[in-house]
Design a protein around this motif. Structure first.
Motif, PDB file in Angstrom:
ATOM      1  N   PHE A 186       8.162  -5.228  -7.466  1.00  0.00           N
ATOM      2  CA  PHE A 186       8.341  -6.779  -7.455  1.00  0.00           C
ATOM      3  C   PHE A 186       6.831  -7.304  -6.868  1.00  0.00           C
ATOM      4  CE2 PHE A 186      12.475  -5.338  -6.220  1.00  0.00           C
ATOM      5  CZ  PHE A 186      13.440  -6.367  -6.953  1.00  0.00           C
ATOM      6  N   ALA A 187       5.789  -6.802  -7.605  1.00  0.00           N
ATOM      7  CA  ALA A 187       4.461  -7.194  -7.278  1.00  0.00           C
ATOM      8  C   ALA A 187       4.386  -8.551  -7.925  1.00  0.00           C
ATOM      9  CB  ALA A 187       3.386  -6.123  -8.191  1.00  0.00           C
ATOM     10  N   GLY A 188       3.612  -9.463  -7.650  1.00  0.00           N
ATOM     11  CA  GLY A 188       3.314 -10.602  -7.862  1.00  0.00           C
ATOM     12  C   GLY A 188       4.504 -11.758  -7.655  1.00  0.00           C
ATOM     13  N   ARG A 189       5.255 -11.459  -6.792  1.00  0.00           N
ATOM     14  CA  ARG A 189       6.309 -12.394  -6.206  1.00  0.00           C
ATOM     15  C   ARG A 189       6.175 -12.630  -4.809  1.00  0.00           C
ATOM     16  NH1 ARG A 189      12.488 -11.181  -7.771  1.00  0.00           N
ATOM     17  NH2 ARG A 189      12.888 -12.466  -5.984  1.00  0.00           N
ATOM     18  N   PRO A 190       6.407 -13.896  -4.200  1.00  0.00           N
ATOM     19  CA  PRO A 190       6.301 -13.713  -2.703  1.00  0.00           C
ATOM     20  C   PRO A 190       7.106 -12.847  -2.134  1.00  0.00           C
ATOM     21  CG  PRO A 190       6.648 -15.964  -3.840  1.00  0.00           C
ATOM     22  CD  PRO A 190       6.775 -14.992  -4.907  1.00  0.00           C
ATOM     23  N   ALA A 191       6.760 -12.252  -0.946  1.00  0.00           N
ATOM     24  CA  ALA A 191       7.509 -11.129  -0.304  1.00  0.00           C
ATOM     25  C   ALA A 191       7.620 -11.368   1.070  1.00  0.00           C
ATOM     26  CB  ALA A 191       6.768  -9.814  -0.574  1.00  0.00           C
ATOM     27  N   ALA A 192       8.557 -10.591   1.711  1.00  0.00           N
ATOM     28  CA  ALA A 192       8.929 -10.642   2.992  1.00  0.00           C
ATOM     29  C   ALA A 192       9.508  -9.278   3.607  1.00  0.00           C
ATOM     30  CB  ALA A 192       9.633 -11.988   3.561  1.00  0.00           C
ATOM     31  N   PHE A 193       9.242  -8.902   4.899  1.00  0.00           N
ATOM     32  CA  PHE A 193       9.818  -7.874   5.341  1.00  0.00           C
ATOM     33  C   PHE A 193      10.804  -8.280   6.519  1.00  0.00           C
ATOM     34  CE2 PHE A 193       6.258  -5.437   3.081  1.00  0.00           C
ATOM     35  CZ  PHE A 193       7.081  -4.469   2.598  1.00  0.00           C
ATOM     36  N   LEU A 194      11.773  -7.373   6.545  1.00  0.00           N
ATOM     37  CA  LEU A 194      12.765  -7.697   7.764  1.00  0.00           C
ATOM     38  C   LEU A 194      12.857  -6.415   8.389  1.00  0.00           C
ATOM     39  CD1 LEU A 194      14.975  -9.108   9.452  1.00  0.00           C
ATOM     40  CD2 LEU A 194      16.459  -8.643   7.847  1.00  0.00           C
TER      41      LEU A 194
ATOM     42  N   GLN B 104       0.263  -4.047   1.424  1.00  0.00           N
ATOM     43  CA  GLN B 104      -1.280  -4.598   1.346  1.00  0.00           C
ATOM     44  C   GLN B 104      -1.692  -3.584   0.685  1.00  0.00           C
ATOM     45  OE1 GLN B 104      -2.586  -7.168   1.866  1.00  0.00           O
ATOM     46  NE2 GLN B 104      -2.518  -8.014   3.816  1.00  0.00           N
ATOM     47  N   ALA B 105      -1.627  -2.280   0.901  1.00  0.00           N
ATOM     48  CA  ALA B 105      -2.423  -1.280   0.147  1.00  0.00           C
ATOM     49  C   ALA B 105      -1.965  -1.032  -1.329  1.00  0.00           C
ATOM     50  CB  ALA B 105      -2.157   0.207   0.732  1.00  0.00           C
ATOM     51  N   LEU B 106      -0.558  -1.621  -1.982  1.00  0.00           N
ATOM     52  CA  LEU B 106      -0.096  -1.483  -3.143  1.00  0.00           C
ATOM     53  C   LEU B 106      -0.385  -2.386  -3.891  1.00  0.00           C
ATOM     54  CD1 LEU B 106       3.053   0.585  -2.294  1.00  0.00           C
ATOM     55  CD2 LEU B 106       1.169   1.478  -3.400  1.00  0.00           C
ATOM     56  N   VAL B 107       0.029  -3.679  -3.384  1.00  0.00           N
ATOM     57  CA  VAL B 107      -0.144  -5.101  -4.148  1.00  0.00           C
ATOM     58  C   VAL B 107      -0.916  -6.094  -3.444  1.00  0.00           C
ATOM     59  CG1 VAL B 107       2.247  -4.634  -5.444  1.00  0.00           C
ATOM     60  CG2 VAL B 107       2.075  -5.813  -3.281  1.00  0.00           C
ATOM     61  N   GLY B 108      -1.393  -6.044  -2.385  1.00  0.00           N
ATOM     62  CA  GLY B 108      -2.040  -6.974  -1.429  1.00  0.00           C
ATOM     63  C   GLY B 108      -3.443  -7.079  -1.498  1.00  0.00           C
ATOM     64  N   ASP B 109      -4.061  -7.699  -0.693  1.00  0.00           N
ATOM     65  CA  ASP B 109      -5.510  -7.724  -0.911  1.00  0.00           C
ATOM     66  C   ASP B 109      -6.376  -6.730  -0.468  1.00  0.00           C
ATOM     67  OD1 ASP B 109      -5.464  -8.018   2.025  1.00  0.00           O
ATOM     68  OD2 ASP B 109      -5.825 -10.216   2.217  1.00  0.00           O
ATOM     69  N   TRP B 110      -5.695  -5.543   0.003  1.00  0.00           N
ATOM     70  CA  TRP B 110      -6.366  -4.256   0.022  1.00  0.00           C
ATOM     71  C   TRP B 110      -6.755  -3.835  -1.420  1.00  0.00           C
ATOM     72  CZ3 TRP B 110      -3.642  -0.788   4.253  1.00  0.00           C
ATOM     73  CH2 TRP B 110      -3.752  -1.647   5.516  1.00  0.00           C
TER      74      TRP B 110
ATOM     75  N   ALA C 209       9.710   0.181  -4.539  1.00  0.00           N
ATOM     76  CA  ALA C 209      10.444  -1.176  -4.671  1.00  0.00           C
ATOM     77  C   ALA C 209       9.108  -2.195  -4.261  1.00  0.00           C
ATOM     78  CB  ALA C 209      11.181  -1.451  -3.385  1.00  0.00           C
ATOM     79  N   VAL C 210       8.110  -1.981  -3.719  1.00  0.00           N
ATOM     80  CA  VAL C 210       7.008  -3.072  -3.435  1.00  0.00           C
ATOM     81  C   VAL C 210       6.289  -3.201  -5.116  1.00  0.00           C
ATOM     82  CG1 VAL C 210       4.791  -3.205  -2.644  1.00  0.00           C
ATOM     83  CG2 VAL C 210       6.795  -2.927  -1.248  1.00  0.00           C
ATOM     84  N   ARG C 211       6.228  -2.006  -5.695  1.00  0.00           N
ATOM     85  CA  ARG C 211       5.376  -2.271  -7.065  1.00  0.00           C
ATOM     86  C   ARG C 211       6.299  -2.865  -8.059  1.00  0.00           C
ATOM     87  NH1 ARG C 211       3.562   3.466  -6.030  1.00  0.00           N
ATOM     88  NH2 ARG C 211       1.309   3.603  -5.364  1.00  0.00           N
TER      89      ARG C 211
END
Length: 265
Positions: free
Chosen positions: A184-192, A237-243, A180-182
């Motif tokens: 939606f890569a490039g979109r603002p994101a949030a976790f609940l 972070q590991a998939l689409v963030g600054d890592w 799912a994270v991949r």
């Protein structure tokens, strides 16, 4: 005066060459009596907008310390656009959530009350202090925004349509978090992340009807609420963030690279 900072502080003052900064009693005590710093010692300061600067201690007094800003060490950079919404949990563990979410780069940390939330009061001053201390130690250039706690439905009432909300769902239909994270890569994101007792079925039903909500699973084991927070943020972070940055940007600043023999290069 030494050019290597002895510590790092978040301040509310504007930062520019020659700027004077006054520290309160708590910070003055920390520098003088805990770190044993003296006049002329260097510290790094940041305020979330002007980058990171080198400052020197001008002097100490009874309950105060003054600094003078000298030179900029790093320009301000935008961090990840990643929000965390979580149901408050017991004291101690909720402090750890604020601390680790700050270290993991969350730009907003927002407690929300759900039907099964146990604690009904949150010490926001303590949570913010934990997030600030973590930001100082992990060398990020900003401190997470921390809105006042609200009921979950109020937090979602004016939700920005472009921000995907990954619902960490312990039951019901859900996609693997990495997939799912991949997508939606490039979109603002949030976790609940829900409470220790889990979301109520009616809450899950209501959430599943919202167009910006994507239910995700965090694997075959039941995670504690705080563990779920750390796992979700680390996956993003590991998939689409600054890592995912290449070269020196993928490690903390001011860390020398080493060659195969362990010598700085």
């Amino acid at each position: 005066m030494q050019d290597t900072p002895k510590t790092r502080l978040h301040v509310d003052s504007p930062l520019a060459e020659g700027q004077a900064i006054g520290l309160d009693h708590e910070r003055a005590h920390y520098l003088r009596h805990v770190l044993r710093l003296e006049r002329g010692d260097a510290v790094a300061v940041f305020n979330g907008t002007d980058g990171e600067w080198l400052a020197v201690i001008d002097g100490f007094g009874k309950g105060w310390c003054s600094l003078t800003v000298q030179a900029r060490r790093r320009a301000q950079q935008d961090g990840p656009d990643l929000w965390l919404l979580f149901a408050p949990i017991k004291r101690g563990r909720i402090d750890t959530v604020a601390e680790k979410a700050s270290e993991l780069g969350a730009s907003r940390i927002w407690p929300v009350f759900t039907r099964h939330t146990d604690p009904h009061r949150v010490n926001m001053d303590r949570l913010r202090a934990n997030a600030v201390e973590a930001a100082e130690q992990c060398e990020r250039l900003s401190v997470p925004d921390m809105p006042e706690p609200v009921q979950l439905h109020k937090a979602l009432a004016d939700w920005p349509a472009e921000r995907v909300l990954f619902l960490c769902a312990e039951s019901g239909s859900a996609r693997p978090v990495a997939e799912a994270v991949r997508d939606f890569a490039g979109r603002p994101a949030a976790f609940l992340v829900g409470p220790e007792g889990g979301f109520a079925k009616s809450e899950l039903d209501d959430l599943s009807k919202l167009p910006f909500v994507v239910p995700v699973g965090l694997g075959p084991r039941v995670l504690r609420a705080d563990t779920a927070v750390f796992a979700a943020l680390a996956c993003w972070q590991a998939l689409v963030g600054d890592w995912t940055a290449s070269g020196g940007d993928a490690r903390p600043p001011f860390r020398a690279a080493e060659d195969a023999r362990g010598q700085p290069i």
